[in-house]
Design a protein around this motif. Sequence first.
Motif, PDB file in Angstrom:
ATOM      1  N   ALA A 293       0.853  -1.189   0.000  1.00 33.99           N
ATOM      2  CA  ALA A 293       0.000   0.000   0.000  1.00 33.99           C
ATOM      3  C   ALA A 293       0.883   1.231   0.000  1.00 33.99           C
ATOM      4  O   ALA A 293       1.868   1.309   0.741  1.00 33.99           O
ATOM      5  CB  ALA A 293      -0.918   0.007   1.220  1.00 33.99           C
ATOM      6  N   TYR A 294       0.540   2.180  -0.848  1.00 36.11           N
ATOM      7  CA  TYR A 294       1.170   3.505  -0.841  1.00 36.11           C
ATOM      8  C   TYR A 294       0.014   4.488  -0.823  1.00 36.11           C
ATOM      9  O   TYR A 294      -0.601   4.783  -1.847  1.00 36.11           O
ATOM     10  CB  TYR A 294       2.062   3.714  -2.070  1.00 36.11           C
ATOM     11  N   THR A 295      -0.315   4.977   0.356  1.00 34.97           N
ATOM     12  CA  THR A 295      -1.594   5.637   0.549  1.00 34.97           C
ATOM     13  C   THR A 295      -1.450   6.790   1.526  1.00 34.97           C
ATOM     14  O   THR A 295      -0.327   7.144   1.914  1.00 34.97           O
ATOM     15  CB  THR A 295      -2.633   4.588   1.041  1.00 34.97           C
ATOM     16  N   GLU A 296      -2.568   7.381   1.921  1.00 34.74           N
ATOM     17  CA  GLU A 296      -2.560   8.477   2.889  1.00 34.74           C
ATOM     18  C   GLU A 296      -2.686   7.992   4.320  1.00 34.74           C
ATOM     19  O   GLU A 296      -2.028   8.503   5.221  1.00 34.74           O
ATOM     20  CB  GLU A 296      -3.730   9.433   2.606  1.00 34.74           C
ATOM     21  N   THR A 317       0.776   8.599   5.483  1.00 35.54           N
ATOM     22  CA  THR A 317       1.181   9.780   6.238  1.00 35.54           C
ATOM     23  C   THR A 317       0.542   9.825   7.616  1.00 35.54           C
ATOM     24  O   THR A 317       0.929  10.632   8.453  1.00 35.54           O
ATOM     25  CB  THR A 317       0.864  11.076   5.471  1.00 35.54           C
ATOM     26  N   ALA A 318      -0.441   8.944   7.875  1.00 31.12           N
ATOM     27  CA  ALA A 318      -1.144   8.990   9.158  1.00 31.12           C
ATOM     28  C   ALA A 318      -1.903   7.694   9.386  1.00 31.12           C
ATOM     29  O   ALA A 318      -2.110   6.901   8.462  1.00 31.12           O
ATOM     30  CB  ALA A 318      -2.124  10.166   9.189  1.00 31.12           C
ATOM     31  N   PHE A 319      -2.335   7.524  10.624  1.00 27.61           N
ATOM     32  CA  PHE A 319      -3.276   6.465  10.960  1.00 27.61           C
ATOM     33  C   PHE A 319      -4.690   7.035  10.963  1.00 27.61           C
ATOM     34  O   PHE A 319      -4.899   8.229  11.173  1.00 27.61           O
ATOM     35  CB  PHE A 319      -2.975   5.884  12.346  1.00 27.61           C
ATOM     36  N   SER A 320      -5.656   6.177  10.713  1.00 24.01           N
ATOM     37  CA  SER A 320      -7.065   6.523  10.902  1.00 24.01           C
ATOM     38  C   SER A 320      -7.752   5.272  11.414  1.00 24.01           C
ATOM     39  O   SER A 320      -8.398   4.536  10.666  1.00 24.01           O
ATOM     40  CB  SER A 320      -7.694   6.999   9.589  1.00 24.01           C
ATOM     41  N   LEU A 341       5.412   2.535   7.315  1.00 24.14           N
ATOM     42  CA  LEU A 341       6.204   3.762   7.221  1.00 24.14           C
ATOM     43  C   LEU A 341       5.261   4.951   7.125  1.00 24.14           C
ATOM     44  O   LEU A 341       4.299   4.930   6.347  1.00 24.14           O
ATOM     45  CB  LEU A 341       7.090   3.744   5.968  1.00 24.14           C
ATOM     46  N   LEU A 342       5.522   5.984   7.902  1.00 20.55           N
ATOM     47  CA  LEU A 342       4.759   7.232   7.809  1.00 20.55           C
ATOM     48  C   LEU A 342       5.647   8.310   7.202  1.00 20.55           C
ATOM     49  O   LEU A 342       6.758   8.552   7.674  1.00 20.55           O
ATOM     50  CB  LEU A 342       4.271   7.676   9.192  1.00 20.55           C
ATOM     51  N   ARG A 343       5.126   8.979   6.157  1.00 21.84           N
ATOM     52  CA  ARG A 343       5.873  10.007   5.432  1.00 21.84           C
ATOM     53  C   ARG A 343       5.123  11.337   5.498  1.00 21.84           C
ATOM     54  O   ARG A 343       3.927  11.377   5.763  1.00 21.84           O
ATOM     55  CB  ARG A 343       6.045   9.611   3.965  1.00 21.84           C
ATOM     56  N   SER A 344       5.818  12.423   5.191  1.00 22.91           N
ATOM     57  CA  SER A 344       5.150  13.710   5.022  1.00 22.91           C
ATOM     58  C   SER A 344       4.188  13.613   3.847  1.00 22.91           C
ATOM     59  O   SER A 344       4.447  12.890   2.870  1.00 22.91           O
ATOM     60  CB  SER A 344       6.174  14.819   4.777  1.00 22.91           C
ATOM     61  N   ILE A 347       5.059  13.793   0.182  1.00 22.00           N
ATOM     62  CA  ILE A 347       5.681  12.603  -0.391  1.00 22.00           C
ATOM     63  C   ILE A 347       4.671  11.470  -0.503  1.00 22.00           C
ATOM     64  O   ILE A 347       4.603  10.778  -1.517  1.00 22.00           O
ATOM     65  CB  ILE A 347       6.894  12.159   0.455  1.00 22.00           C
ATOM     66  N   SER A 348       3.847  11.273   0.524  1.00 18.90           N
ATOM     67  CA  SER A 348       2.845  10.197   0.461  1.00 18.90           C
ATOM     68  C   SER A 348       1.881  10.409  -0.695  1.00 18.90           C
ATOM     69  O   SER A 348       1.335   9.442  -1.244  1.00 18.90           O
ATOM     70  CB  SER A 348       2.072  10.105   1.779  1.00 18.90           C
ATOM     71  N   ASN A 349       1.639  11.661  -1.072  1.00 17.68           N
ATOM     72  CA  ASN A 349       0.690  11.991  -2.137  1.00 17.68           C
ATOM     73  C   ASN A 349       1.383  12.527  -3.390  1.00 17.68           C
ATOM     74  O   ASN A 349       0.718  13.098  -4.248  1.00 17.68           O
ATOM     75  CB  ASN A 349      -0.295  13.054  -1.639  1.00 17.68           C
ATOM     76  N   HIS A 350       2.664  12.364  -3.494  1.00 16.17           N
ATOM     77  CA  HIS A 350       3.420  13.016  -4.560  1.00 16.17           C
ATOM     78  C   HIS A 350       3.031  12.468  -5.934  1.00 16.17           C
ATOM     79  O   HIS A 350       3.078  11.255  -6.163  1.00 16.17           O
ATOM     80  CB  HIS A 350       4.917  12.826  -4.331  1.00 16.17           C
ATOM     81  N   PRO A 351       2.664  13.335  -6.884  1.00 17.20           N
ATOM     82  CA  PRO A 351       2.255  12.861  -8.206  1.00 17.20           C
ATOM     83  C   PRO A 351       3.329  12.045  -8.924  1.00 17.20           C
ATOM     84  O   PRO A 351       3.016  11.038  -9.574  1.00 17.20           O
ATOM     85  CB  PRO A 351       1.958  14.158  -8.975  1.00 17.20           C
TER      86      PRO A 351
END
Length: 505
Positions: A293-296, A317-320, A341-344, A347-351
Amino acid sequence: MSKNSRILCPQLKHLVMSAEEAAKLISPGANVGMSGFTGAGYPKAVPGALAERIRAHNAQGGKPFRINVLTGASTAPELDGKLAEVDGIEMRLPFQSDPICRDRINSGTMNYADYHLSEVAQYAWSGFFGKMDIAIIEVVGIREDGSLIPSSSLGNNKTWIEQADKVILEVNYKQHERLEGMHDVYYGAALPPHRKPIMLTEPNQRIGDLYLRCPIEKVVAIVETNAPDRNTPFKQPDDASRRIAEHILAFFEREIKIGRLPKELLPLQSGVGNIPNAVLEALDTGPYKNLTAYTEVIQDGMLKMLKSGTLQMASATAFSLSPEGLAEFDENIEFYREKILLRSQDISNHPEVARRLGIIATNGMIEADIYGNVNSTHIMGTRMMNGIGGSGDFARNGYLSIFMSPSTAKGGKISSIVPMVSHVDHTEHDVKIIVTEQGLADLRGLSPRQRARSIIENCAHPDFKDQLHDYFERACASGRGMHTPHLLNEALSWHERFEQTGDMK
């Protein structure tokens, strides 16, 4: 400070104070960058103390005390709700989901700017939001050298710290100490013309630091807290959600057989909510192993997939998490910290990264029209729901963009498939797949008229299907143009009829 203090930097220990004292450092009209993304990692104490200060100030009359609030995404009632309740927010961006905020936005008493989440850091660095006066950031702890152990979300924290003149830190002892080491904070981003490629080619790849950097001289206050993140419990998937998930899994199976998807699929991006979680749950019961997964956000469904081995790792970039999900995470954090892994969020949403990795994006929608345009933000075209969030980042740049919704709302009085959407967030050029419980429409390679027939036939509810066919056929027969046929005097009449009668039929 307690003897088990997580504030280890000697130069900062004298700055520990109450939330009320820290709130006095925030001036009317300030641009305030706050941590927080989907109800995770937001400051728990200072916003509420600030709200009480604003309430007392405004009760005395005179010029209202309001601030501009910038975050990563949505927060929680302790932040958005309390500040909105006292009319303390002048401008809110880039995403929200608080009911009090929503009411103020839609009544015109709060300004709101809805942005693609990947662009917020760049906009801040470019000066579009003005000078950042102060940042309020939740952290797990402060290390001896002054570096910060990030909390349960990264969001825009790096940018707010760098941009702000002053920083208030909330050290939250409720956040698990073993979150340390789960973050990847990239410090290589730059504005054009100095931008370099983001050298991230696998979801599990590290490209940054474990910690947030914050100049010691910027820190003006430290508040110790002990409060959990607040997230809404997820409902069990209903029949419509399960059927949507079944259609998507059947689609994946066909794509694998054709050879357009590998058996491990491609990295998954999942929007927040009950339908995306139903899709994750269905994936977990399928034949899949070693997905990525590469997600928000990391949701309950992803924890289950990591535990079962369906999911190999998840970058976000976060937990929910629901309360149950949070308890599961805390209890088994040694297992999860090796797989998350949690990213800024830039970067997590980088096109660039989304395009390179070939993301499969699954997001919810409010409505879609017969040509594949999607509205994911506005009720009846004018009333803001939450915001576009990261859906646009992934829809335009992913390998597959899937939008999902039940085919009707309001007890069957509203059709989610309409002649023309009342507001456009995702154009027909970015939408590849539309799914309702009725079926799935694969729009790739189709002309507008072909898309219309596929969407009506596969996705529309039977109560509205004849109406949609009738509209489309009369639009085709109107002679006004056969590429994208519309009857302009009727295109939005369904919404108008609902506003007048309470029913689109």
